[in-house]
Design an enzyme around this catalytic site. Structure first.
Site, PDB file in Angstrom:
ATOM      1  CB  THR A 107      -0.909   0.013   1.248  1.00 47.66           C
ATOM      2  OG1 THR A 107      -1.636  -1.215   1.284  1.00 47.66           O
ATOM      3  CG2 THR A 107      -1.873   1.183   1.239  1.00 47.66           C
ATOM      4  N   PRO A 137       0.714   5.797   0.028  1.00 46.07           N
ATOM      5  CG  PRO A 137       2.113   7.365   1.050  1.00 46.07           C
ATOM      6  CD  PRO A 137       2.139   6.133   0.186  1.00 46.07           C
ATOM      7  CD  GLU A 197      -2.816 -10.339   1.729  1.00 46.10           C
ATOM      8  OE1 GLU A 197      -2.112 -10.526   0.721  1.00 46.10           O
ATOM      9  OE2 GLU A 197      -2.986  -9.219   2.245  1.00 46.10           O
TER      10      GLU A 197
HETATM   11  C1  LIG Z   1      -4.153  -1.682  10.449  1.00 46.78           C
HETATM   12  C2  LIG Z   1      -3.781  -1.798   9.011  1.00 46.78           C
HETATM   13  C3  LIG Z   1      -2.798  -2.700   8.634  1.00 46.78           C
HETATM   14  C4  LIG Z   1      -2.413  -2.788   7.298  1.00 46.78           C
HETATM   15  N1  LIG Z   1      -1.373  -3.630   6.944  1.00 46.78           N
HETATM   16  C5  LIG Z   1      -0.878  -3.563   5.679  1.00 46.78           C
HETATM   17  C6  LIG Z   1       0.319  -4.276   5.333  1.00 46.78           C
HETATM   18  O1  LIG Z   1       0.914  -4.989   6.163  1.00 46.78           O
HETATM   19  N2  LIG Z   1       0.812  -4.144   4.080  1.00 46.78           N
HETATM   20  C7  LIG Z   1       0.192  -3.363   3.141  1.00 46.78           C
HETATM   21  O2  LIG Z   1       0.683  -3.294   2.029  1.00 46.78           O
HETATM   22  N3  LIG Z   1      -0.957  -2.689   3.424  1.00 46.78           N
HETATM   23  C8  LIG Z   1      -1.492  -2.764   4.680  1.00 46.78           C
HETATM   24  N4  LIG Z   1      -2.626  -2.055   4.996  1.00 46.78           N
HETATM   25  C9  LIG Z   1      -3.243  -1.212   3.984  1.00 46.78           C
HETATM   26  C10 LIG Z   1      -4.581  -1.745   3.465  1.00 46.78           C
HETATM   27  O3  LIG Z   1      -4.395  -2.925   2.715  1.00 46.78           O
HETATM   28  C11 LIG Z   1      -5.230  -0.596   2.673  1.00 46.78           C
HETATM   29  O4  LIG Z   1      -5.665   0.363   3.636  1.00 46.78           O
HETATM   30  C12 LIG Z   1      -6.405  -1.076   1.834  1.00 46.78           C
HETATM   31  O5  LIG Z   1      -5.963  -1.868   0.763  1.00 46.78           O
HETATM   32  C13 LIG Z   1      -7.230   0.095   1.274  1.00 46.78           C
HETATM   33  O6  LIG Z   1      -6.391   1.023   0.648  1.00 46.78           O
HETATM   34  P1  LIG Z   1      -6.522   2.580   1.027  1.00 46.78           P
HETATM   35  O7  LIG Z   1      -6.488   2.705   2.501  1.00 46.78           O
HETATM   36  O8  LIG Z   1      -5.508   3.329   0.254  1.00 46.78           O
HETATM   37  O9  LIG Z   1      -7.964   2.994   0.570  1.00 46.78           O
HETATM   38  P2  LIG Z   1      -8.388   3.382  -0.928  1.00 46.78           P
HETATM   39  O10 LIG Z   1      -7.811   2.433  -1.900  1.00 46.78           O
HETATM   40  O11 LIG Z   1      -8.142   4.840  -1.110  1.00 46.78           O
HETATM   41  O12 LIG Z   1      -9.957   3.132  -0.851  1.00 46.78           O
HETATM   42  C14 LIG Z   1     -10.825   4.066  -0.193  1.00 46.78           C
HETATM   43  C15 LIG Z   1     -12.253   3.566  -0.318  1.00 46.78           C
HETATM   44  O13 LIG Z   1     -12.604   3.445  -1.682  1.00 46.78           O
HETATM   45  C16 LIG Z   1     -13.155   2.171  -1.927  1.00 46.78           C
HETATM   46  N5  LIG Z   1     -12.887   1.684  -3.272  1.00 46.78           N
HETATM   47  C17 LIG Z   1     -11.705   1.473  -3.862  1.00 46.78           C
HETATM   48  N6  LIG Z   1     -11.867   0.928  -5.076  1.00 46.78           N
HETATM   49  C18 LIG Z   1     -13.214   0.791  -5.254  1.00 46.78           C
HETATM   50  C19 LIG Z   1     -14.028   0.279  -6.285  1.00 46.78           C
HETATM   51  N7  LIG Z   1     -13.513  -0.228  -7.415  1.00 46.78           N
HETATM   52  N8  LIG Z   1     -15.368   0.331  -6.129  1.00 46.78           N
HETATM   53  C20 LIG Z   1     -15.923   0.824  -4.997  1.00 46.78           C
HETATM   54  N9  LIG Z   1     -15.197   1.302  -3.968  1.00 46.78           N
HETATM   55  C21 LIG Z   1     -13.857   1.275  -4.094  1.00 46.78           C
HETATM   56  C22 LIG Z   1     -12.491   1.262  -0.888  1.00 46.78           C
HETATM   57  O14 LIG Z   1     -13.252   0.080  -0.686  1.00 46.78           O
HETATM   58  C23 LIG Z   1     -12.454   2.179   0.310  1.00 46.78           C
HETATM   59  O15 LIG Z   1     -13.696   2.114   0.955  1.00 46.78           O
HETATM   60  C24 LIG Z   1      -3.057  -1.985   6.314  1.00 46.78           C
HETATM   61  C25 LIG Z   1      -4.070  -1.101   6.709  1.00 46.78           C
HETATM   62  C26 LIG Z   1      -4.418  -0.988   8.032  1.00 46.78           C
HETATM   63  C27 LIG Z   1      -5.486   0.016   8.406  1.00 46.78           C
END
Ligand SMILES: Cc1cc2nc3c(=O)[nH]c(=O)nc-3n(C[C@H](O)[C@H](O)[C@H](O)COP(=O)(O)OP(=O)(O)OC[C@H]3O[C@@H](n4cnc5c(N)ncnc54)[C@H](O)[C@@H]3O)c2cc1C
Length: 385
Positions: A132, A134, A248
Site C-alpha cells: 500500500t 499513501p 491472504e
Molecule cells: C491496520 C492496518 C494494517 C495494514 N497492513 C498492511 C500491510 O501490512 N501491508 C500493506 O501493504 N498494506 C497494509 N494495509 C493497507 C490496506 O491494505 C489498505 O488500507 C487497503 O488496501 C485500502 O487502501 P486505502 O487505505 O488506500 O484505501 P483506498 O484504496 O483509497 O480506498 C478508499 C475507499 O474506496 C473504496 N474503493 C476502492 N476501489 C473501489 C471500487 N472499485 N469500487 C468501490 N469502492 C472502491 C475502498 O473500498 C475504500 O472504501 C493496512 C491497513 C491498516 C489500516
C-alpha cells in the site's frame, strides 16, 4: 444416515494437539505481556523467538529450512483461532507466516531460501509485506514506488504506508515498479533487509484497534537493494501477488470468523444473565431474533470457511471464493461486534471492556487485504458483469 455419507470432521486429533500447544504457548508467552505490548504499540522480539522455538512460525516452510514442512492450512487456521480466543491481537503473525513466508518459500531461489527462511522460522527475522502507498491501496496497478536497475542491484524510491510489523521487520517484501508505466505488468517484488541504506521507518501509527501490532510508513530513498534480493522474475510481481491473494484473504476470513464466534458467545452469555423489565434481555424478542440471526450467519460462515480451507489444501481455492469468504466474514464480524456493543449497553462502550476492543479491532477487517468493495468487484467480474 450411514456414517460414510457424513462429512468427515474438519479438524483431526493432530489438529487438537496443535491447538493445545497454541493455547499453552499463548497463555504463557503472550497473555501476561499483552497489556504491556498494547501500551508500547509493539510486541517484544523475545516473543517472536519464543514462537519460533515453539514451532509456530513457518509451519508451511520445508523442514530443511527450519519449518514444519506442513502444507495443511488447518494448522495456521488453528493458530489464528487461538490468537483470537486468547485476545492476542498482536503480533502480525498472519503477515509473517501466511503471507511473507509463503512467498519466500515458493517464489525464491535455493540461495534465498537458505538465507532467509531459517531466521524467519526461528523468529530471529520478522517479516512484513509492503504494497500500500499513501496515494492508494486498492488499485495496486497505480503504484508509484520504483526500482531502477543500477549495476548489481536496484535503487528503490517511493513510500509505503500502513505496514504491519513495519517497525519490527527485518525482511520487508516490497512491491515496486520496474517497467515504467506498464500498469500491473511492470511490478516486481524485492526483499529489503533491516539495515539497508535509504530505508526509513516512520513513527508508529496510532490506530483505532490492534494496538499491540506495530504499523508504520516506510520511505525508500535511493535504497540500494542487491539483485540477489529480487523475488522470482523481474516484472512478474503482480502475478505472484495475485496467486497469493486467495491465501491472504482466507487468512483474514479465518480471523474474522473466529472473532465473530467468540463475540457472539460473549453476547449470548451476557444476554442470558443481564435483566431488564423483569427478564433476561436475551428473552426480549428483538434481542432473541438479533442473536438468532447472527448465530445462523456465523454457523453458515463456518461451513463455508472450513470448505475454503480444504480447497486451499487441495490447490482449488478460487479467487472468487476467497473474495466471498473475505468480505462476508469480515462484514459479519463487524455486525456481530456492533450488536454485541449494543447488548452490553453502556459498559460495552468502555474502552477497556473486551467487547469494545473487539468492536475496534473488527473495523479494519473489511478494509485491508482488499476491501469489501474490491471483493465485490472481483465477484461481479466472475459473473461476467
Ligand atoms: C491496520 C492496518 C494494517 C495494514 N497492513 C498492511 C500491510 O501490512 N501491508 C500493506 O501493504 N498494506 C497494509 N494495509 C493497507 C490496506 O491494505 C489498505 O488500507 C487497503 O488496501 C485500502 O487502501 P486505502 O487505505 O488506500 O484505501 P483506498 O484504496 O483509497 O480506498 C478508499 C475507499 O474506496 C473504496 N474503493 C476502492 N476501489 C473501489 C471500487 N472499485 N469500487 C468501490 N469502492 C472502491 C475502498 O473500498 C475504500 O472504501 C493496512 C491497513 C491498516 C489500516
Amino acid at each position: 444416515m450411514p456414517d460414510e455419507h457424513l462429512e468427515p470432521e474438519h479438524f483431526q486429533p493432530e489438529h487438537a494437539g496443535f491447538r493445545k500447544l497454541c493455547q499453552d504457548f499463548l497463555a504463557r508467552e503472550a497473555v501476561p505481556y499483552h497489556d504491556e505490548w498494547e501500551r508500547a504499540g509493539i510486541v517484544s522480539r523475545g516473543f517472536w523467538r519464543a514462537a519460533g522455538a515453539a514451532g509456530l512460525l513457518g509451519v508451511g516452510v520445508p523442514a530443511e529450512y527450519g519449518g514444519a514442512g506442513q502444507p495443511d492450512y488447518r494448522y495456521p487456521q488453528v493458530l489464528a483461532e487461538e490468537l483470537i480466543a486468547a485476545g492476542v491481537t498482536a503480533p502480525g503473525i498472519v503477515a509473517h507466516n501466511d503471507i511473507v513466508a509463503s512467498y519466500l518459500a515458493t517464489r525464491t531461489t535455493a540461495e534465498q531460501r537458505a538465507r532467509w527462511l531459517p531466521g524467519l522460522c526461528a523468529g530471529e527475522l520478522i517479516a512484513a509485506i509492503a504494497l500500500t502507498e499513501p496515494a492508494g491501496g486498492s488499485d495496486l496497478s497505480a503504484m508509484h514506488t520504483t526500482a531502477v536497475r543500477d549495476g548489481d542491484g536496484y535503487l528503490l524510491n517511493g513510500q509505503k504506508t500502513f505496514i504491519t510489523n513495519g517497525e519490527n521487520a527485518d525482511l520487508i517484501l516490497v512491491a515496486a515498479r520496474t517497467a515504467g508505466q506498464r500498469g500491473a505488468q511492470g511490478v516486481s517484488l524485492f526483499v529489503v533487509e533491516r539495515d539497508t541504506t535509504g530505508l526509513r521507518r516512520g513513527e508508529p501509527m496510532a490506530k483505532l484497534g490492534w494496538h499491540a501490532s506495530d504499523t508504520c510508513e516506510l520511505t525508500f530513498t535511493d535504497c540500494r537493494v542487491p539483485a540477489a534480493n529480487l523475488i522470482g522474475k523481474e516484472h512478474a510481481g503482480s502475478a505472484y501477488l495475485m496467486s497469493g491473494m486467495p491465501r491472504e484473504r482466507l487468512s483474514i476470513a479465518t480471523v474474522a470468523l473466529a472473532a465473530a464466534e467468540k463475540v457472539l458467545a460473549a453476547a449470548v452469555a451476557h444476554a442470558q444473565q443481564r435483566h431488564a423489565f423483569g427478564q433476561p434481555i436475551g428473552s426480549l424478542q428483538h434481542n432473541r431474533f438479533t442473536l438468532a440471526t447472527l448465530d445462523t450467519e456465523v454457523a453458515i460462515a463456518r461451513v463455508f470457511i472450513d470448505r475454503c480451507v480444504r480447497q486451499l489444501n487441495s490447490g482449488r481455492l478460487s479467487v472468487t471464493d476467497a473474495a466471498r469468504a473475505k468480505w462476508w466474514t469480515t462484514e459479519l464480524q463487524v455486525r456481530v461486534a456492533d450488536r454485541a456493543v449494543q447488548l452490553f449497553g453502556g459498559s460495552g462502550y468502555l474502552r477497556d471492556n473486551p467487547i469494545a476492543k473487539e468492536w475496534a479491532n473488527s473495523r479494519v477487517q473489511t478494509i485491508y487485504g482488499g476491501s469489501t468493495e474490491v471483493m465485490k468487484e472481483l465477484i461481479g467480474r466472475s459473473l461476467g458483469l
